[in-house]
Scaffold this motif. Structure first.
Motif, PDB file in Angstrom:
ATOM      1  N   TYR A  53      -9.929 -17.923 -12.467  1.00 47.68           N
ATOM      2  CA  TYR A  53      -9.208 -17.060 -11.493  1.00 47.68           C
ATOM      3  C   TYR A  53      -9.458 -17.529 -10.025  1.00 47.68           C
ATOM      4  O   TYR A  53     -10.483 -17.599  -9.374  1.00 47.68           O
ATOM      5  N   PRO A  54      -8.521 -18.148  -9.601  1.00 48.08           N
ATOM      6  CA  PRO A  54      -8.399 -19.132  -8.445  1.00 48.08           C
ATOM      7  C   PRO A  54      -8.982 -18.052  -7.205  1.00 48.08           C
ATOM      8  O   PRO A  54      -8.456 -17.220  -7.050  1.00 48.08           O
ATOM      9  N   PRO A  55      -9.970 -18.592  -6.282  1.00 47.22           N
ATOM     10  CA  PRO A  55     -10.306 -17.707  -5.089  1.00 47.22           C
ATOM     11  C   PRO A  55      -9.092 -17.566  -4.202  1.00 47.22           C
ATOM     12  O   PRO A  55      -9.173 -16.663  -3.612  1.00 47.22           O
ATOM     13  N   THR A  56      -8.117 -18.350  -4.254  1.00 47.03           N
ATOM     14  CA  THR A  56      -6.820 -18.271  -3.496  1.00 47.03           C
ATOM     15  C   THR A  56      -6.334 -16.767  -3.559  1.00 47.03           C
ATOM     16  O   THR A  56      -5.804 -16.191  -3.049  1.00 47.03           O
ATOM     17  N   MET A  57      -6.109 -16.644  -5.129  1.00 45.96           N
ATOM     18  CA  MET A  57      -5.462 -15.518  -5.648  1.00 45.96           C
ATOM     19  C   MET A  57      -6.042 -14.381  -5.165  1.00 45.96           C
ATOM     20  O   MET A  57      -5.254 -13.195  -5.008  1.00 45.96           O
ATOM     21  N   LYS A  58      -7.441 -14.229  -5.323  1.00 43.67           N
ATOM     22  CA  LYS A  58      -8.255 -13.124  -5.020  1.00 43.67           C
ATOM     23  C   LYS A  58      -7.974 -12.709  -3.568  1.00 43.67           C
ATOM     24  O   LYS A  58      -7.816 -11.635  -3.131  1.00 43.67           O
ATOM     25  N   PHE A  59      -7.832 -13.971  -2.871  1.00 41.90           N
ATOM     26  CA  PHE A  59      -7.736 -13.753  -1.137  1.00 41.90           C
ATOM     27  C   PHE A  59      -6.545 -13.122  -1.198  1.00 41.90           C
ATOM     28  O   PHE A  59      -6.365 -11.951  -0.420  1.00 41.90           O
ATOM     29  N   TYR A  60      -5.224 -13.416  -1.827  1.00 39.85           N
ATOM     30  CA  TYR A  60      -3.871 -12.900  -1.536  1.00 39.85           C
ATOM     31  C   TYR A  60      -3.821 -11.532  -1.839  1.00 39.85           C
ATOM     32  O   TYR A  60      -3.343 -10.628  -1.301  1.00 39.85           O
ATOM     33  N   LEU A  61      -4.826 -11.262  -3.174  1.00 40.43           N
ATOM     34  CA  LEU A  61      -4.701  -9.760  -3.533  1.00 40.43           C
ATOM     35  C   LEU A  61      -5.325  -8.730  -2.695  1.00 40.43           C
ATOM     36  O   LEU A  61      -4.863  -7.633  -2.159  1.00 40.43           O
ATOM     37  N   TRP A  62      -6.331  -9.245  -2.102  1.00 43.37           N
ATOM     38  CA  TRP A  62      -7.037  -8.619  -1.162  1.00 43.37           C
ATOM     39  C   TRP A  62      -6.350  -8.177   0.113  1.00 43.37           C
ATOM     40  O   TRP A  62      -6.439  -7.263   0.602  1.00 43.37           O
ATOM     41  N   ALA A  63      -5.922  -9.436   0.699  1.00 46.98           N
ATOM     42  CA  ALA A  63      -5.067  -9.414   2.051  1.00 46.98           C
ATOM     43  C   ALA A  63      -3.857  -8.526   1.890  1.00 46.98           C
ATOM     44  O   ALA A  63      -3.635  -7.714   2.817  1.00 46.98           O
ATOM     45  N   MET A  64      -3.057  -8.610   0.790  1.00 49.13           N
ATOM     46  CA  MET A  64      -2.042  -7.516   0.551  1.00 49.13           C
ATOM     47  C   MET A  64      -2.331  -6.189   0.272  1.00 49.13           C
ATOM     48  O   MET A  64      -1.517  -5.183   0.711  1.00 49.13           O
ATOM     49  N   SER A  65      -3.578  -5.831  -0.005  1.00 46.18           N
ATOM     50  CA  SER A  65      -4.180  -4.493  -0.166  1.00 46.18           C
ATOM     51  C   SER A  65      -4.283  -3.784   1.400  1.00 46.18           C
ATOM     52  O   SER A  65      -4.964  -2.783   1.424  1.00 46.18           O
ATOM     53  N   CYS A  66      -4.504  -4.748   2.446  1.00 46.55           N
ATOM     54  CA  CYS A  66      -5.073  -4.192   3.577  1.00 46.55           C
ATOM     55  C   CYS A  66      -3.670  -3.352   4.221  1.00 46.55           C
ATOM     56  O   CYS A  66      -2.566  -3.442   3.699  1.00 46.55           O
ATOM     57  N   THR A  67      -4.033  -2.905   5.212  1.00 43.50           N
ATOM     58  CA  THR A  67      -2.982  -2.283   6.114  1.00 43.50           C
ATOM     59  C   THR A  67      -2.043  -2.721   6.885  1.00 43.50           C
ATOM     60  O   THR A  67      -2.734  -3.117   8.036  1.00 43.50           O
ATOM     61  N   ILE A  68      -1.228  -3.559   6.416  1.00 45.81           N
ATOM     62  CA  ILE A  68      -0.258  -4.518   7.246  1.00 45.81           C
ATOM     63  C   ILE A  68       0.885  -4.171   6.901  1.00 45.81           C
ATOM     64  O   ILE A  68       1.375  -3.196   6.081  1.00 45.81           O
ATOM     65  N   SER A  69       1.889  -4.700   7.488  1.00 51.66           N
ATOM     66  CA  SER A  69       3.488  -4.374   7.580  1.00 51.66           C
ATOM     67  C   SER A  69       3.704  -4.880   6.277  1.00 51.66           C
ATOM     68  O   SER A  69       3.217  -5.742   5.566  1.00 51.66           O
ATOM     69  N   HIS A  70       5.187  -4.185   5.589  1.00 50.31           N
ATOM     70  CA  HIS A  70       5.771  -4.693   4.562  1.00 50.31           C
ATOM     71  C   HIS A  70       6.162  -6.186   4.750  1.00 50.31           C
ATOM     72  O   HIS A  70       6.157  -6.770   3.585  1.00 50.31           O
ATOM     73  N   GLU A  71       6.610  -6.516   5.731  1.00 50.92           N
ATOM     74  CA  GLU A  71       7.069  -7.922   6.011  1.00 50.92           C
ATOM     75  C   GLU A  71       5.917  -8.920   5.874  1.00 50.92           C
ATOM     76  O   GLU A  71       6.041  -9.950   5.043  1.00 50.92           O
ATOM     77  N   LYS A  72       4.868  -8.539   6.247  1.00 50.93           N
ATOM     78  CA  LYS A  72       3.615  -9.372   6.102  1.00 50.93           C
ATOM     79  C   LYS A  72       3.226  -9.350   4.550  1.00 50.93           C
ATOM     80  O   LYS A  72       2.684 -10.589   3.870  1.00 50.93           O
ATOM     81  N   ARG A  73       3.225  -8.313   4.000  1.00 46.59           N
ATOM     82  CA  ARG A  73       2.899  -8.264   2.520  1.00 46.59           C
ATOM     83  C   ARG A  73       3.727  -8.925   1.682  1.00 46.59           C
ATOM     84  O   ARG A  73       3.510  -9.644   0.900  1.00 46.59           O
ATOM     85  N   ALA A  74       5.275  -9.054   2.128  1.00 45.96           N
ATOM     86  CA  ALA A  74       6.135  -9.643   1.346  1.00 45.96           C
ATOM     87  C   ALA A  74       5.856 -11.081   1.341  1.00 45.96           C
ATOM     88  O   ALA A  74       6.032 -12.007   0.342  1.00 45.96           O
ATOM     89  N   MET A  75       5.469 -11.787   2.637  1.00 47.05           N
ATOM     90  CA  MET A  75       5.248 -13.051   2.831  1.00 47.05           C
ATOM     91  C   MET A  75       3.834 -13.574   1.965  1.00 47.05           C
ATOM     92  O   MET A  75       3.993 -14.558   1.364  1.00 47.05           O
ATOM     93  N   LEU A  76       3.003 -12.410   1.874  1.00 42.15           N
ATOM     94  CA  LEU A  76       1.904 -12.775   0.891  1.00 42.15           C
ATOM     95  C   LEU A  76       2.167 -12.904  -0.364  1.00 42.15           C
ATOM     96  O   LEU A  76       1.572 -13.830  -1.380  1.00 42.15           O
ATOM     97  N   ALA A  77       2.975 -12.049  -0.831  1.00 42.93           N
ATOM     98  CA  ALA A  77       3.384 -11.947  -2.163  1.00 42.93           C
ATOM     99  C   ALA A  77       4.049 -13.230  -2.748  1.00 42.93           C
ATOM    100  O   ALA A  77       3.954 -13.703  -3.750  1.00 42.93           O
ATOM    101  N   GLY A  78       4.924 -13.880  -1.615  1.00 42.94           N
ATOM    102  CA  GLY A  78       5.678 -14.899  -1.638  1.00 42.94           C
ATOM    103  C   GLY A  78       4.770 -16.217  -2.258  1.00 42.94           C
ATOM    104  O   GLY A  78       4.766 -17.098  -2.901  1.00 42.94           O
ATOM    105  N   LYS A  79       3.782 -16.294  -1.244  1.00 37.39           N
ATOM    106  CA  LYS A  79       2.666 -17.301  -1.306  1.00 37.39           C
ATOM    107  C   LYS A  79       2.040 -17.293  -2.756  1.00 37.39           C
ATOM    108  O   LYS A  79       1.771 -18.197  -3.346  1.00 37.39           O
ATOM    109  N   LEU A  80       1.669 -15.775  -3.250  1.00 37.58           N
ATOM    110  CA  LEU A  80       1.088 -15.802  -4.433  1.00 37.58           C
ATOM    111  C   LEU A  80       1.803 -16.140  -5.817  1.00 37.58           C
ATOM    112  O   LEU A  80       1.507 -16.550  -6.745  1.00 37.58           O
ATOM    113  N   LEU A  81       3.237 -15.860  -5.597  1.00 40.58           N
ATOM    114  CA  LEU A  81       4.271 -16.047  -6.589  1.00 40.58           C
ATOM    115  C   LEU A  81       4.311 -17.685  -6.667  1.00 40.58           C
ATOM    116  O   LEU A  81       4.239 -18.281  -7.696  1.00 40.58           O
TER     117      LEU A  81
END
Length: 98
Positions: A53-81
């Motif tokens: 379970y790469p630590p980077t993946m855990k970071f992206y999942l936690w970061a996307m769970s924060c209260t952020i805009s859809h655009e920021k969440r979309a960028m993080l989802a792209g990085k995780l993809l």
């Protein structure tokens, strides 16, 4: 009872999250967080050879769970993809690239 989980199932959810702001029936922040929480809990059940379970993946999942805009969440989802695509490649270590 259930079909085994595959990494493509996770990719599908991430595509939905990444493209959420483009959708007419977009998900709410709470709905996205539910998906992300489930993904984090189900990740260990995936059968991916030679993959932790790469630590980077855990970071992206936690970061996307924060209260952020859809655009920021979309960028993080792209990085995780991108990270998941690396995991699917044989003999590639995600820590070498992220």
């Amino acid at each position: 009872m259930y079909e085994p989980l595959e990494i493509n199932d996770f990719q599908h959810i991430l595509y939905i999250i990444r493209d959420n702001h483009k959708s007419h029936n977009s998900l709410t922040h709470k709905e996205v967080r539910v998906y992300l929480d489930c993904m984090e809990q189900l990740w260990p059940r995936l059968n991916i050879p030679n993959c932790d379970y790469p630590p980077t993946m855990k970071f992206y999942l936690w970061a996307m769970s924060c209260t952020i805009s859809h655009e920021k969440r979309a960028m993080l989802a792209g990085k995780l993809l991108d990270l998941i695509l690396l995991l699917k490649q044989p003999n590639t270590s995600p820590s070498d690239n992220f």
